[in-house]
Design a protein around this motif. Structure first.
Motif, PDB file in Angstrom:
ATOM      1  N   UNK A 184       0.308  -7.429  -3.826  1.00 39.04           N
ATOM      2  CA  UNK A 184       1.404  -6.487  -3.746  1.00 39.04           C
ATOM      3  C   UNK A 184       2.031  -6.301  -5.118  1.00 39.04           C
ATOM      4  N   UNK A 185       2.812  -5.258  -5.227  1.00 35.85           N
ATOM      5  CA  UNK A 185       3.558  -5.061  -6.466  1.00 35.85           C
ATOM      6  C   UNK A 185       4.639  -6.136  -6.588  1.00 35.85           C
ATOM      7  N   UNK A 186       5.060  -6.493  -7.812  1.00 28.22           N
ATOM      8  CA  UNK A 186       6.090  -7.515  -7.996  1.00 28.22           C
ATOM      9  C   UNK A 186       7.333  -7.220  -7.167  1.00 28.22           C
ATOM     10  N   UNK A 187       7.825  -8.246  -6.501  1.00 24.33           N
ATOM     11  CA  UNK A 187       9.010  -8.105  -5.668  1.00 24.33           C
ATOM     12  C   UNK A 187       8.720  -7.604  -4.275  1.00 24.33           C
ATOM     13  N   UNK A 188       7.446  -7.457  -3.924  1.00 31.42           N
ATOM     14  CA  UNK A 188       7.059  -6.992  -2.593  1.00 31.42           C
ATOM     15  C   UNK A 188       6.322  -8.111  -1.866  1.00 31.42           C
ATOM     16  N   UNK A 189       6.548  -8.175  -0.577  1.00 34.21           N
ATOM     17  CA  UNK A 189       5.811  -9.100   0.259  1.00 34.21           C
ATOM     18  C   UNK A 189       4.770  -8.298   1.055  1.00 34.21           C
ATOM     19  N   UNK A 190       3.706  -8.957   1.449  1.00 34.83           N
ATOM     20  CA  UNK A 190       2.620  -8.283   2.164  1.00 34.83           C
ATOM     21  C   UNK A 190       2.947  -8.228   3.654  1.00 34.83           C
ATOM     22  N   UNK A 241      -2.929   3.161   4.805  1.00 37.89           N
ATOM     23  CA  UNK A 241      -2.112   3.616   3.669  1.00 37.89           C
ATOM     24  C   UNK A 241      -1.669   2.396   2.861  1.00 37.89           C
ATOM     25  N   UNK A 242      -2.002   2.290   1.565  1.00 43.71           N
ATOM     26  CA  UNK A 242      -1.605   1.143   0.757  1.00 43.71           C
ATOM     27  C   UNK A 242      -0.090   0.982   0.633  1.00 43.71           C
ATOM     28  N   UNK A 243       0.661   2.066   0.765  1.00 44.51           N
ATOM     29  CA  UNK A 243       2.118   1.983   0.648  1.00 44.51           C
ATOM     30  C   UNK A 243       2.732   1.157   1.766  1.00 44.51           C
ATOM     31  N   UNK A 244       2.092   1.157   2.919  1.00 48.32           N
ATOM     32  CA  UNK A 244       2.656   0.450   4.074  1.00 48.32           C
ATOM     33  C   UNK A 244       2.210  -1.003   4.172  1.00 48.32           C
ATOM     34  N   UNK A 245       1.327  -1.399   3.301  1.00 51.22           N
ATOM     35  CA  UNK A 245       0.830  -2.788   3.356  1.00 51.22           C
ATOM     36  C   UNK A 245       1.800  -3.792   2.743  1.00 51.22           C
ATOM     37  N   UNK A 246       2.697  -3.357   1.835  1.00 52.97           N
ATOM     38  CA  UNK A 246       3.670  -4.248   1.173  1.00 52.97           C
ATOM     39  C   UNK A 246       5.044  -3.602   1.232  1.00 52.97           C
ATOM     40  N   UNK A 247       6.099  -4.453   1.261  1.00 52.11           N
ATOM     41  CA  UNK A 247       7.476  -3.964   1.287  1.00 52.11           C
ATOM     42  C   UNK A 247       8.344  -4.855   0.400  1.00 52.11           C
ATOM     43  N   UNK A 248       9.386  -4.314  -0.265  1.00 48.76           N
ATOM     44  CA  UNK A 248      10.222  -5.116  -1.168  1.00 48.76           C
ATOM     45  C   UNK A 248      11.002  -6.186  -0.415  1.00 48.76           C
ATOM     46  N   UNK A 249      11.324  -7.274  -1.140  1.00 47.97           N
ATOM     47  CA  UNK A 249      12.160  -8.347  -0.577  1.00 47.97           C
ATOM     48  C   UNK A 249      13.585  -7.856  -0.434  1.00 47.97           C
TER      49      UNK A 249
END
Length: 292
Positions: free
Chosen positions: A44-50, A57-65
Protein backbone atom coordinates in the motif's frame (compact mmCIF):
# COMPACT_ATOMS: atom_id res chain seq x y z
CA UNK A 1 -5.50 -13.96 -32.64
CA UNK A 2 -7.71 -13.83 -29.55
CA UNK A 3 -4.67 -14.33 -27.32
CA UNK A 4 -2.93 -11.41 -28.94
CA UNK A 5 -6.00 -9.20 -28.52
CA UNK A 6 -6.31 -10.26 -24.84
CA UNK A 7 -2.71 -9.41 -24.17
CA UNK A 8 -3.06 -6.01 -25.74
CA UNK A 9 -6.18 -5.41 -23.70
CA UNK A 10 -4.37 -6.27 -20.47
CA UNK A 11 -1.50 -4.01 -21.36
CA UNK A 12 -3.84 -1.11 -22.07
CA UNK A 13 -5.66 -1.75 -18.78
CA UNK A 14 -2.41 -1.71 -16.79
CA UNK A 15 -1.26 1.47 -18.51
CA UNK A 16 -4.60 3.14 -17.80
CA UNK A 17 -4.40 2.09 -14.17
CA UNK A 18 -0.88 3.43 -13.83
CA UNK A 19 -1.90 6.70 -15.38
CA UNK A 20 -5.02 6.99 -13.27
CA UNK A 21 -3.22 6.22 -9.95
CA UNK A 22 -0.26 8.51 -10.50
CA UNK A 23 -0.06 11.12 -7.75
CA UNK A 24 -2.70 9.51 -5.51
CA UNK A 25 -2.12 9.60 -1.70
CA UNK A 26 -4.27 6.59 -1.00
CA UNK A 27 -4.76 3.16 -2.39
CA UNK A 28 -2.36 0.50 -3.58
CA UNK A 29 1.15 1.59 -4.49
CA UNK A 30 2.29 -1.57 -6.29
CA UNK A 31 0.21 -4.45 -7.70
CA UNK A 32 0.19 -7.27 -10.22
CA UNK A 33 -2.42 -8.77 -12.55
CA UNK A 34 -4.38 -11.70 -11.28
CA UNK A 35 -6.63 -13.26 -13.88
CA UNK A 36 -8.46 -11.33 -16.62
CA UNK A 37 -10.14 -8.66 -14.50
CA UNK A 38 -8.37 -8.55 -11.08
CA UNK A 39 -5.17 -7.18 -9.58
CA UNK A 40 -3.40 -8.08 -6.33
CA UNK A 41 -1.74 -5.34 -4.21
CA UNK A 42 1.87 -5.93 -3.31
CA UNK A 43 2.14 -2.93 -1.01
CA UNK A 44 0.00 0.00 0.00
CA UNK A 45 0.97 3.62 -0.22
CA UNK A 46 2.61 5.06 2.94
CA UNK A 47 0.06 5.66 5.67
CA UNK A 48 -2.43 3.20 4.17
CA UNK A 49 -3.46 -0.16 5.50
CA UNK A 50 -4.47 -3.04 3.22
CA UNK A 51 -8.21 -3.67 3.15
CA UNK A 52 -7.99 -6.77 0.93
CA UNK A 53 -5.12 -8.15 -1.11
CA UNK A 54 -6.83 -8.52 -4.48
CA UNK A 55 -9.71 -6.84 -6.29
CA UNK A 56 -10.84 -5.14 -9.41
CA UNK A 57 -9.79 -1.58 -8.43
CA UNK A 58 -6.37 -0.88 -6.80
CA UNK A 59 -7.79 2.23 -5.09
CA UNK A 60 -10.10 0.12 -2.96
CA UNK A 61 -7.46 -2.34 -1.81
CA UNK A 62 -5.82 0.13 0.67
CA UNK A 63 -7.19 2.92 2.88
CA UNK A 64 -5.43 5.61 5.03
CA UNK A 65 -5.02 5.16 8.79
CA UNK A 66 -7.38 7.13 11.01
CA UNK A 67 -6.26 9.93 13.35
CA UNK A 68 -4.20 8.77 16.33
CA UNK A 69 -2.90 5.71 14.48
CA UNK A 70 0.02 4.97 12.16
CA UNK A 71 1.46 2.19 10.06
CA UNK A 72 4.99 1.35 8.96
CA UNK A 73 4.47 -2.04 7.29
CA UNK A 74 2.79 -1.41 3.93
CA UNK A 75 1.18 -4.84 3.74
CA UNK A 76 -0.47 -4.89 7.16
CA UNK A 77 -4.23 -4.79 7.43
CA UNK A 78 -4.45 -2.66 10.58
CA UNK A 79 -2.86 0.51 12.01
CA UNK A 80 -1.13 0.89 15.37
CA UNK A 81 -2.13 3.35 18.07
CA UNK A 82 0.24 6.29 18.60
CA UNK A 83 2.40 6.31 21.72
CA UNK A 84 1.89 8.73 24.59
CA UNK A 85 4.88 10.34 26.37
CA UNK A 86 4.49 10.30 30.15
CA UNK A 87 6.40 10.81 33.42
CA UNK A 88 9.94 11.99 32.83
CA UNK A 89 9.41 11.76 29.06
CA UNK A 90 8.41 14.61 26.78
CA UNK A 91 7.19 14.68 23.18
CA UNK A 92 9.90 15.33 20.62
CA UNK A 93 7.85 14.71 17.46
CA UNK A 94 4.11 14.24 17.07
CA UNK A 95 2.60 11.06 15.67
CA UNK A 96 1.78 10.89 11.92
CA UNK A 97 0.17 8.27 9.68
CA UNK A 98 3.61 6.87 8.85
CA UNK A 99 5.60 7.39 12.09
CA UNK A 100 4.93 6.87 15.76
CA UNK A 101 5.31 9.58 18.40
CA UNK A 102 8.93 10.30 19.29
CA UNK A 103 9.63 10.86 22.98
CA UNK A 104 12.67 12.17 24.81
CA UNK A 105 13.85 12.12 28.43
CA UNK A 106 14.30 15.03 30.80
CA UNK A 107 17.64 16.23 32.15
CA UNK A 108 19.87 13.68 33.90
CA UNK A 109 17.97 10.85 32.17
CA UNK A 110 18.29 9.17 28.81
CA UNK A 111 16.37 6.71 26.63
CA UNK A 112 16.59 3.11 27.75
CA UNK A 113 16.29 1.68 24.20
CA UNK A 114 16.38 2.76 20.57
CA UNK A 115 12.65 3.53 20.52
CA UNK A 116 12.91 5.42 23.84
CA UNK A 117 10.06 3.45 25.29
CA UNK A 118 11.41 4.21 28.80
CA UNK A 119 13.97 6.44 30.48
CA UNK A 120 16.87 5.54 32.77
CA UNK A 121 19.19 7.58 34.97
CA UNK A 122 22.13 8.95 32.99
CA UNK A 123 25.43 7.65 34.34
CA UNK A 124 28.30 10.12 34.27
CA UNK A 125 32.02 9.51 33.89
CA UNK A 126 33.54 7.15 36.42
CA UNK A 127 30.36 5.04 36.60
CA UNK A 128 28.38 2.63 34.46
CA UNK A 129 24.72 1.61 34.03
CA UNK A 130 23.45 -1.62 35.59
CA UNK A 131 20.75 -4.04 34.40
CA UNK A 132 18.49 -2.60 37.10
CA UNK A 133 18.48 0.76 35.27
CA UNK A 134 20.70 2.37 37.94
CA UNK A 135 24.30 3.59 38.05
CA UNK A 136 27.29 2.23 39.94
CA UNK A 137 30.87 3.42 40.37
CA UNK A 138 33.49 1.70 38.25
CA UNK A 139 35.10 -1.14 40.24
CA UNK A 140 38.79 -0.88 41.15
CA UNK A 141 40.94 -1.61 38.12
CA UNK A 142 38.43 -0.19 35.63
CA UNK A 143 37.57 3.28 34.35
CA UNK A 144 35.03 5.12 32.22
CA UNK A 145 35.84 8.45 30.56
CA UNK A 146 32.54 8.69 28.68
CA UNK A 147 28.95 9.39 29.63
CA UNK A 148 26.62 6.45 30.19
CA UNK A 149 28.87 3.67 28.98
CA UNK A 150 30.42 0.52 30.42
CA UNK A 151 33.63 0.64 32.47
CA UNK A 152 36.80 -0.66 30.84
CA UNK A 153 39.81 -2.32 32.53
CA UNK A 154 43.05 -0.41 33.01
CA UNK A 155 45.83 -1.04 30.55
CA UNK A 156 48.21 -3.71 31.78
CA UNK A 157 51.29 -2.12 30.23
CA UNK A 158 52.46 1.05 28.54
CA UNK A 159 53.24 1.29 24.82
CA UNK A 160 56.78 0.69 23.71
CA UNK A 161 59.04 3.60 24.52
CA UNK A 162 56.82 4.71 27.42
CA UNK A 163 56.98 4.20 31.16
CA UNK A 164 54.25 4.11 33.77
CA UNK A 165 54.07 7.34 35.77
CA UNK A 166 50.75 6.96 37.58
CA UNK A 167 48.08 4.34 38.09
CA UNK A 168 44.56 4.78 36.79
CA UNK A 169 41.37 5.68 38.60
CA UNK A 170 37.63 5.43 37.95
CA UNK A 171 37.81 8.27 35.42
CA UNK A 172 40.98 7.57 33.45
CA UNK A 173 43.36 4.84 32.37
CA UNK A 174 46.92 4.43 33.66
CA UNK A 175 49.22 7.32 32.73
CA UNK A 176 52.30 6.65 30.64
CA UNK A 177 55.09 9.00 29.61
CA UNK A 178 57.50 8.77 26.70
CA UNK A 179 61.09 7.94 27.58
CA UNK A 180 63.44 10.75 26.50
CA UNK A 181 67.20 10.40 26.13
CA UNK A 182 68.97 12.62 28.68
CA UNK A 183 70.85 15.63 27.30
CA UNK A 184 73.54 17.79 28.84
CA UNK A 185 71.07 20.60 29.42
CA UNK A 186 68.56 18.30 31.06
CA UNK A 187 71.28 16.74 33.20
CA UNK A 188 72.57 20.14 34.30
CA UNK A 189 69.07 21.40 35.04
CA UNK A 190 68.31 18.18 36.91
CA UNK A 191 71.49 18.62 38.93
CA UNK A 192 70.59 22.21 39.76
CA UNK A 193 67.14 21.12 40.80
CA UNK A 194 68.60 18.45 43.05
CA UNK A 195 71.03 20.93 44.59
CA UNK A 196 68.25 23.43 45.24
CA UNK A 197 66.10 20.69 46.71
CA UNK A 198 68.96 19.62 48.96
CA UNK A 199 69.40 23.23 50.10
CA UNK A 200 65.72 23.51 50.81
CA UNK A 201 65.84 20.25 52.75
CA UNK A 202 69.02 21.19 54.68
CA UNK A 203 67.84 24.70 55.56
CA UNK A 204 65.10 23.60 57.95
CA UNK A 205 67.42 20.91 59.34
CA UNK A 206 70.12 23.52 60.09
CA UNK A 207 67.59 25.82 61.70
CA UNK A 208 66.34 22.98 63.86
CA UNK A 209 69.91 22.09 64.88
CA UNK A 210 70.61 25.68 65.97
CA UNK A 211 67.36 25.85 67.86
CA UNK A 212 68.16 22.62 69.67
CA UNK A 213 71.70 23.86 70.45
CA UNK A 214 70.49 27.18 71.83
CA UNK A 215 67.75 25.45 73.77
CA UNK A 216 70.27 23.02 75.27
CA UNK A 217 72.55 25.86 76.36
CA UNK A 218 69.64 27.71 77.92
CA UNK A 219 68.52 24.59 79.76
CA UNK A 220 72.08 23.97 81.04
CA UNK A 221 72.44 27.55 82.30
CA UNK A 222 69.07 27.36 83.99
CA UNK A 223 69.88 24.07 85.71
CA UNK A 224 73.34 25.37 86.78
CA UNK A 225 71.88 28.59 88.22
CA UNK A 226 69.19 26.66 90.05
CA UNK A 227 71.79 24.30 91.51
CA UNK A 228 73.92 27.21 92.80
CA UNK A 229 70.87 28.83 94.35
CA UNK A 230 69.90 25.63 96.11
CA UNK A 231 73.46 25.12 97.41
CA UNK A 232 73.59 28.69 98.76
CA UNK A 233 70.22 28.32 100.49
CA UNK A 234 71.23 24.96 101.97
CA UNK A 235 74.53 26.31 103.35
CA UNK A 236 72.84 29.34 104.85
CA UNK A 237 70.26 27.19 106.60
CA UNK A 238 72.97 24.82 107.87
CA UNK A 239 75.10 27.75 109.24
CA UNK A 240 72.16 29.17 111.14
CA UNK A 241 71.52 25.80 112.75
CA UNK A 242 75.20 25.36 113.90
CA UNK A 243 75.62 28.95 115.30
CA UNK A 244 75.50 28.90 119.22
CA UNK A 245 72.68 30.76 120.76
CA UNK A 246 73.62 33.20 123.60
CA UNK A 247 71.11 34.68 125.90
CA UNK A 248 71.83 38.03 127.52
CA UNK A 249 70.76 38.01 131.09
CA UNK A 250 69.71 41.15 132.89
CA UNK A 251 72.24 42.97 135.14
CA UNK A 252 70.34 42.04 138.25
CA UNK A 253 70.57 38.36 137.49
CA UNK A 254 74.32 38.70 136.85
CA UNK A 255 74.80 40.38 140.20
CA UNK A 256 72.85 37.70 141.94
CA UNK A 257 74.96 35.03 140.34
CA UNK A 258 78.21 36.47 141.86
CA UNK A 259 78.57 34.36 144.98
CA UNK A 260 80.87 35.41 147.80
CA UNK A 261 83.21 32.74 148.96
CA UNK A 262 82.08 31.13 152.14
CA UNK A 263 84.76 30.25 154.70
CA UNK A 264 82.74 27.40 155.93
CA UNK A 265 82.64 25.96 152.46
CA UNK A 266 86.27 26.72 151.57
CA UNK A 267 88.19 23.92 150.05
CA UNK A 268 91.58 23.06 151.39
CA UNK A 269 94.22 20.84 150.03
CA UNK A 270 95.32 17.95 152.17
CA UNK A 271 98.47 19.72 152.99
CA UNK A 272 96.47 22.61 154.45
CA UNK A 273 94.44 20.24 156.53
CA UNK A 274 97.64 18.79 157.98
CA UNK A 275 99.04 22.21 158.89
CA UNK A 276 98.99 23.63 162.37
CA UNK A 277 96.29 25.79 163.77
CA UNK A 278 98.73 28.69 164.09
CA UNK A 279 98.62 29.34 160.37
CA UNK A 280 94.88 29.59 160.33
CA UNK A 281 94.91 31.88 163.36
CA UNK A 282 97.48 34.17 161.83
CA UNK A 283 95.49 34.29 158.69
CA UNK A 284 92.36 35.30 160.52
CA UNK A 285 94.27 38.00 162.41
CA UNK A 286 95.61 39.47 159.19
CA UNK A 287 92.16 39.55 157.60
CA UNK A 288 90.77 41.21 160.74
CA UNK A 289 93.42 43.87 160.54
CA UNK A 290 92.65 44.60 156.99
CA UNK A 291 89.00 45.01 157.73
CA UNK A 292 89.74 47.46 160.59
Amino acid sequence: MQLILLSVTHIMTVLSLLYSTEGLSEGCDDWELSGSDAVCCLKCKPGNRMVKPCGGDPKTLCTPCSNGTYITHLTRQYCSRCRQCWGIQFEVQACTATTDTKCGCKANFRCGDDQCTFCVEECGKGSEPTPKRACRKCPYGTFNDKTHSACKPWSKSCPEGHVLVDKGDAFSDVKCSRIQAPTMESLSSHTQINISEDKVKKQPEDEMTWLLFIGGIGAFVGVFTLSLSLMYIRRKIKGEKEKPTTETLPQEELTIMIVEPDESCSYHQPEQEQGGSSESISTQDSESKLIV
